[in-house]
Design an enzyme around this catalytic site. Sequence first.
Site, PDB file in Angstrom:
ATOM      1  N   TYR A 310       0.799  -1.032  -0.319  1.00  0.00           N
ATOM      2  CA  TYR A 310       0.039  -0.095  -0.371  1.00  0.00           C
ATOM      3  C   TYR A 310       0.922   1.382  -0.015  1.00  0.00           C
ATOM      4  O   TYR A 310       1.973   1.670   0.579  1.00  0.00           O
ATOM      5  CB  TYR A 310      -0.876   0.178   1.070  1.00  0.00           C
ATOM      6  N   CYS A 311       0.466   2.481  -0.532  1.00  0.00           N
ATOM      7  CA  CYS A 311       0.891   3.598  -0.665  1.00  0.00           C
ATOM      8  C   CYS A 311      -0.118   4.795  -0.649  1.00  0.00           C
ATOM      9  O   CYS A 311      -1.559   4.310  -0.243  1.00  0.00           O
ATOM     10  CB  CYS A 311       1.704   4.032  -1.559  1.00  0.00           C
ATOM     11  N   GLN A 312       0.177   5.981  -0.504  1.00  0.00           N
ATOM     12  CA  GLN A 312      -1.457   7.056  -0.393  1.00  0.00           C
ATOM     13  C   GLN A 312      -2.251   6.325  -1.531  1.00  0.00           C
ATOM     14  O   GLN A 312      -3.508   6.757  -1.133  1.00  0.00           O
ATOM     15  CB  GLN A 312      -1.081   8.221  -0.256  1.00  0.00           C
ATOM     16  N   GLY A 314      -2.737   4.141  -4.040  1.00  0.00           N
ATOM     17  CA  GLY A 314      -2.241   2.542  -4.849  1.00  0.00           C
ATOM     18  C   GLY A 314      -1.414   2.466  -5.838  1.00  0.00           C
ATOM     19  O   GLY A 314      -1.089   1.722  -6.882  1.00  0.00           O
ATOM     20  N   THR A 338      -4.107   4.538   0.711  1.00  0.00           N
ATOM     21  CA  THR A 338      -4.899   4.663   2.219  1.00  0.00           C
ATOM     22  C   THR A 338      -5.651   6.388   2.036  1.00  0.00           C
ATOM     23  O   THR A 338      -7.006   5.940   2.334  1.00  0.00           O
ATOM     24  CB  THR A 338      -4.247   5.249   3.195  1.00  0.00           C
TER      25      THR A 338
END
Length: 343
Positions: A310-312, A314, A338
Amino acid sequence: MCFVEKVSKDINPFRMNVSKAAQALYLLSGELGLRYANGNKKIMRGGSEASKHAVDASAGLVEAIALTDIEIVRIDLDLLDIMMTWDQLSDFEKPSTNEAQKSDTTKTSDNAGHSLAKPARAATSWMGDTGVFSASKLQTGVFSRLPSANIEEMFNRMTSVDVKAGQVIIHQGAEGDYYYLIENGTAVVSRITEAGQPPTILAELHAGDAFGEEALVSDNKRNATITMKTEGALLKLKKTDFIELLKAPLISQITMEEARKLTANGSIWVDVRFPSEYQFDHLPKAINIPLNELRSLIPTLDKQKEYIVYCQTGRRSSASAFVLVEQGFRVQVLQGGTRGSKV
Ligand SMILES: Nc1ncnc2c1ncn2[C@@H]1O[C@@H]2COP(=O)(O)O[C@H]2[C@H]1O
């Protein structure tokens, strides 16, 4: 890919399967006792007609015991299946000689005399004579995860380019346009990290290696420069075709709810952002494997585990997922990152 093994009398040769992959055995010499779920028993003798067929542990076999010292060849069923798929694909709808000649003819100019790109060879020809595929790449690389129809279509849409030593194929900072496979030759990956400083050499790529996926997957700029070290030939695929044929089927996206269920059952959260972002806020128990260090940290990951990256947004996690899938990992992407999920 496989080699002859000696198995002593009274040993079950399937128990000696260290790879845990589904397997078939060929008996070369000696006697092997077989007992099946339906009660049937057989003695197979090396060199007999029956021993020309594989003994498949998944086909209702309950027990196999070496009745004498035996010699076997062990084959990974997944690899066998992939190779048979390739074999069938390369034999699939072979054009008649005339058609083959037509499709292989290099048309160098259109009616107005403009020069045209070299047309692709027939898909079947790529598969048969390209140096792109080795058993290990078929077994673990992106092609092992792609539906065979996509592989064939990918070859239909690829074009071949001859390249010279010293030619720059990708410039760091440029927009992503193509995905490349090295058919033959060697390329060098380099990156400038500080303005005015010489570039750092990151890797050397050889026949069968691919590059140029990260900018396409993450919609970012090229993160490194790729220069040919030798002359060679590359296969290239347009961004839109890459997204349709490789990215979409290979990158599996899941919701936060699905991800939570998986992590409760042992899957591992991987935060692919920079360490400073990770330290500021990260999901409980997530490990930090920043995208820019992913390749060097791959040896710290475990292929038996499933990872949820995950990151902020995608974007960086999709690029990480593609690299991990290329290396044979099971990986999911948190859809929308997220920011797009209720954390
Ligand atoms: N450390 C590395 N090892 C191998 N290839 C790399 C490395 N870093 C970047 N690349 C490749 O270089 C390419 C440059 O363009 P992309 O960012 O599209 O995709 C990148 C990767 O395919």
